[in-house]
Design an enzyme around this catalytic site. Structure first.
Site, short mmCIF file in Angstrom:
data_model
loop_
_atom_site.label_atom_id
_atom_site.label_comp_id
_atom_site.label_asym_id
_atom_site.label_seq_id
_atom_site.Cartn_x
_atom_site.Cartn_y
_atom_site.Cartn_z
N GLU A 1 -3.76 -18.04 -20.69
CA GLU A 1 -4.35 -19.04 -19.71
C GLU A 1 -5.07 -20.10 -20.54
O GLU A 1 -6.25 -19.96 -20.58
CB GLU A 1 -4.97 -18.35 -18.56
CG GLU A 1 -5.31 -19.47 -17.61
CD GLU A 1 -6.49 -18.84 -16.54
OE1 GLU A 1 -6.27 -19.26 -15.18
OE2 GLU A 1 -7.20 -17.92 -16.88
N ASN B 1 0.88 -1.23 0.08
CA ASN B 1 -0.10 0.01 0.04
C ASN B 1 0.84 1.23 -0.25
O ASN B 1 1.40 1.67 0.96
CB ASN B 1 -1.02 0.17 1.27
CG ASN B 1 -2.05 1.07 1.33
OD1 ASN B 1 -1.98 1.94 0.18
ND2 ASN B 1 -2.84 1.15 2.11
N ASP C 1 -6.45 -13.75 -19.50
CA ASP C 1 -7.16 -14.92 -18.54
C ASP C 1 -8.27 -15.41 -19.58
O ASP C 1 -8.88 -15.31 -20.54
CB ASP C 1 -7.92 -13.71 -17.71
CG ASP C 1 -8.63 -14.51 -16.77
OD1 ASP C 1 -8.30 -14.98 -16.12
OD2 ASP C 1 -10.05 -14.39 -16.56
N ASP D 1 -1.62 -1.12 -4.08
CA ASP D 1 -1.91 -0.26 -5.12
C ASP D 1 -0.69 -0.15 -6.05
O ASP D 1 0.48 -0.66 -5.79
CB ASP D 1 -2.35 1.08 -4.70
CG ASP D 1 -1.44 1.64 -3.68
OD1 ASP D 1 -0.30 1.55 -3.60
OD2 ASP D 1 -1.85 2.73 -2.90
N ASN E 1 -5.92 6.46 -1.16
CA ASN E 1 -7.05 5.95 -2.26
C ASN E 1 -7.43 4.52 -1.68
O ASN E 1 -8.04 3.88 -2.78
CB ASN E 1 -6.10 5.79 -3.59
CG ASN E 1 -5.19 4.95 -3.62
OD1 ASN E 1 -5.02 4.05 -2.72
ND2 ASN E 1 -4.07 4.96 -4.72
#
Length: 621
Positions: free
Chosen positions: A364, A143, A335, A170, A148
């Site tokens: 994938e 982080n 994906d 993030d 945010n």
């Protein structure tokens, strides 16, 4: 008379003021979205299809103020959409002006920018077997900007106590620890998706995207993502985007106001996939089984996109190219690649590779048979039997992953122990390009290797050595290098734990050597030594692989490129083994010395070589 004239003029000015304000309001209200939001001049594909979205936008006709060829204006059954195709060939970078008219009168104008393209953008080099890919989940890594963690307008708020909640990692957290990743020996980062996901829960994985032109504000901004790429390129590292072609999230703005009924697959409404990817190539498959695999939704919150719809396909192609160009990307991991309409995903992949011939895309393809995985790799002879070519350069070696899950627990046997490694590579003749296979111990969807092997350091050494020195592109999952655990049986949250030290409140910072436990440091130092050796080994990157049948649960193989030779030995026994080196003379070819990379020791390679139990050796000959 003068007074009346004054008031008449004032009245005219006031009327113009009102008109201008009404006009301005109409402009702002009429067009809510333009996608792609901008484009580039001098792209290989000169046509661009621009989506204009706004209330009853289809009631207007479209023209341009510049000399731009409009090849088509398409309206759908939803009057809130206009798809305008223009020809950009020979256009210089500039701002275009689209006029929207009714009854031959211009009602409002929309600007559209054609930007200057980065020099040699089309020739960018994608990831390759020279790279080591570091896979991380941004929400669980670090982080860097607590401001945010929760964002107004996005439903899922910070809840670090919940395994399925957002924990606050993030893009800034990734940037803050690039030195750590580089020092470890990784050369590329694959981050799970970063685009906006406005699901009410479990949005941290970000596979149910609600806006595919926008970084999720809880991760940062589009500019932050571009800055991440810039920071990585300064370190000669590569950034790989996790791209989702198969589905969007139910909260996506277009799903809430579909351009066409068949933008997504409908039955009508929802039906779940049967997940049987075999039906994509099974010559005996029933039509209903094939339909529910490819057209069924992955889960209820992820509507399945219809890539056989030309509008959907073009939208996805342009969005992918836009991100490559905007963020200066070096690759995609796609994906659920094999769940897509296979002809559609083939066209999508080819369009990207035509624009960027040296780019790389790994799909994938979660299957458990080498022939079936090979079907999805570019130029597969198996796919060609059905006149199919995916054009996807790289696929994931899931059969090797399957074998790694138990081979180091097993004794020698006809099909057990190290014979599983040998047996996996025997089938490499099925693949058109084995150097472009992604090899891995685990990822964000599987059980943690260090959970399966109970943080056994010896097993980790054997496993990592295998994927780091065999053919293909090794991928390391964040935290493995500090022995992180995670039980798939307890849910996905457990295999996606927070990296210790990524949050200021963490009691331990495992990014710092001084704060690692003895166990963590042993894992980390081994990983660093091995991966940094690999970084400079041409034989490992590109060399021929020759392996020998395992004897007594010891697996031996060589990587050779001209005079650069590496010998790898994996002893999967508890006991020390003595190797008769005469057996390997076709590769040793009279070489009698070598340096063992992991220990730094100089070795005599004459007739016999001893290797300790449960130990790897990597010997630079």
């Amino acid at each position: 008379m003068k007074t009346n004239s004054f008031f008449q003029k004032a009245s005219v000015v006031f009327s113009l003021f009102v008109l201008l304000n009404v006009f301005s309001t109409e402009v702002n209200a009429q067009i809510e979205r333009v996608e792609p939001p901008f484009w580039w001049a001098e792209m290989e594909t000169s046509e661009i299809e621009i989506l204009f979205y706004g209330k009853d936008i289809a009631e207007y006709s479209v023209s341009t103020q510049e000399e731009v060829v409009i090849n088509g204006v398409l309206k759908t059954e939803n009057p809130n959409y206009l798809f305008v195709t223009i020809e950009t060939k020979n256009l210089q970078p500039q701002t275009l002006h689209f006029n929207f008219s009714k009854k031959k009168r211009v009602k409002f104008t929309q600007e559209y920018e054609l930007k200057e393209r980065k020099e040699n953008s089309a020739l960018r080099e994608g990831f390759s077997s020279a790279d080591v890919m570091y896979l991380l989940m941004p929400d669980r890594f670090a982080n860097g900007n607590p401001d945010n963690d929760s964002v107004k307008g996005l439903a899922d708020k910070l809840n670090r106590e919940a395994e399925g909640g957002r924990h606050g990692g993030d893009i800034q957290g990734i940037i803050d620890h690039l030195d750590y990743i580089e020092d470890l020996g990784a050369t590329a980062i694959w981050s799970t998706p970063l685009l906006e996901d406005n699901d009410k829960g479990y949005s941290y994985h970000t596979y149910a995207q609600s806006d595919v032109y926008k970084i999720d504000p809880r991760y940062g901004s589009n500019e932050d993502y571009r800055r991440l790429a810039e920071e990585m390129h300064e370190r000669d590292m590569k950034l790989i985007m996790d791209y989702v072609t198969n589905h969007w999230g139910a909260e996506h703005w277009m799903i809430k106001d579909l351009p066409t009924y068949d933008w997504i697959h409908q039955f009508p409404g929802y039906a779940n996939s049967n997940y049987r990817m075999e039906t994509q190539y099974d010559p005996h498959a029933s039509a209903i089984d094939a339909k529910y695999c490819e057209k069924g939704w992955f889960v209820r919150t992820m509507p399945d996109l219809n890539q056989s719809n030309p509008l959907v396909l073009q939208y996805l192609i342009q969005n992918a190219i836009w991100w490559i160009e905007f963020a200066d990307l070096d690759g995609f991991r796609v994906d659920t690649y094999s769940y897509n309409d296979k002809e559609g995903i083939s066209k999508w992949t080819k369009a990207i590779m035509d624009e960027y011939p040296n780019f790389n895309i790994v799909g994938e393809v979660w299957l458990h048979n080498q022939a079936q995985i090979s079907y999805w790799q570019k130029d597969s002879e198996i796919g060609a039997l059905q006149d199919f070519n995916s054009y996807c350069p790289s696929v994931m070696d899931f059969t090797l992953h399957d074998a790694l899950g138990n081979m180091f627990k097993e004794k020698a046997g006809w099909g057990s122990g190290m014979q599983k490694a040998y047996g996996n590579f025997v089938n490499d003749f099925l693949y058109p390009n084995t150097n472009n296979l992604l090899v891995f111990l685990e990822n964000h969807d599987t059980g943690r290797f260090n959970e399966i092997y109970d943080q056994d350091f010896n097993s980790y050494q054997l496993g990592l050595t295998l994927i780091a020195t065999t053919r293909g592109i090794p991928q390391l999952y964040y935290g493995s290098e500090i022995a992180m655990r995670g039980d798939k049986g307890k849910g996905d949250g457990d295999i996606r734990r927070d990296f210790p030290g990524g949050w200021e409140s963490d009691k331990q910072n495992a990014f710092q050597a001084s704060e690692r436990t003895e166990l963590q440091e042993s894992f980390h130092s081994f990983t660093k030594k091995l991966l940094n050796f690999r970084k400079n080994s041409k034989a490992i990157h590109e060399g021929e692989l020759t392996h020998y049948l395992p004897e007594n649960n010891v697996y031996v193989y060589f990587r050779e490129l001209a005079d650069d030779k590496v010998m790898v030995i994996l002893n999967n026994n508890e006991e020390e083994q003595n190797l008769d080196l005469n057996r390997f003379q076709e590769n040793l070819n009279g070489i009698s010395t070598g340096k063992e990379v992991l220990s730094g020791k100089q070795l005599q390679l004459k007739e016999k070589l001893s290797i300790a139990g449960k130990t790897p050796m990597v010997i630079q000959l």
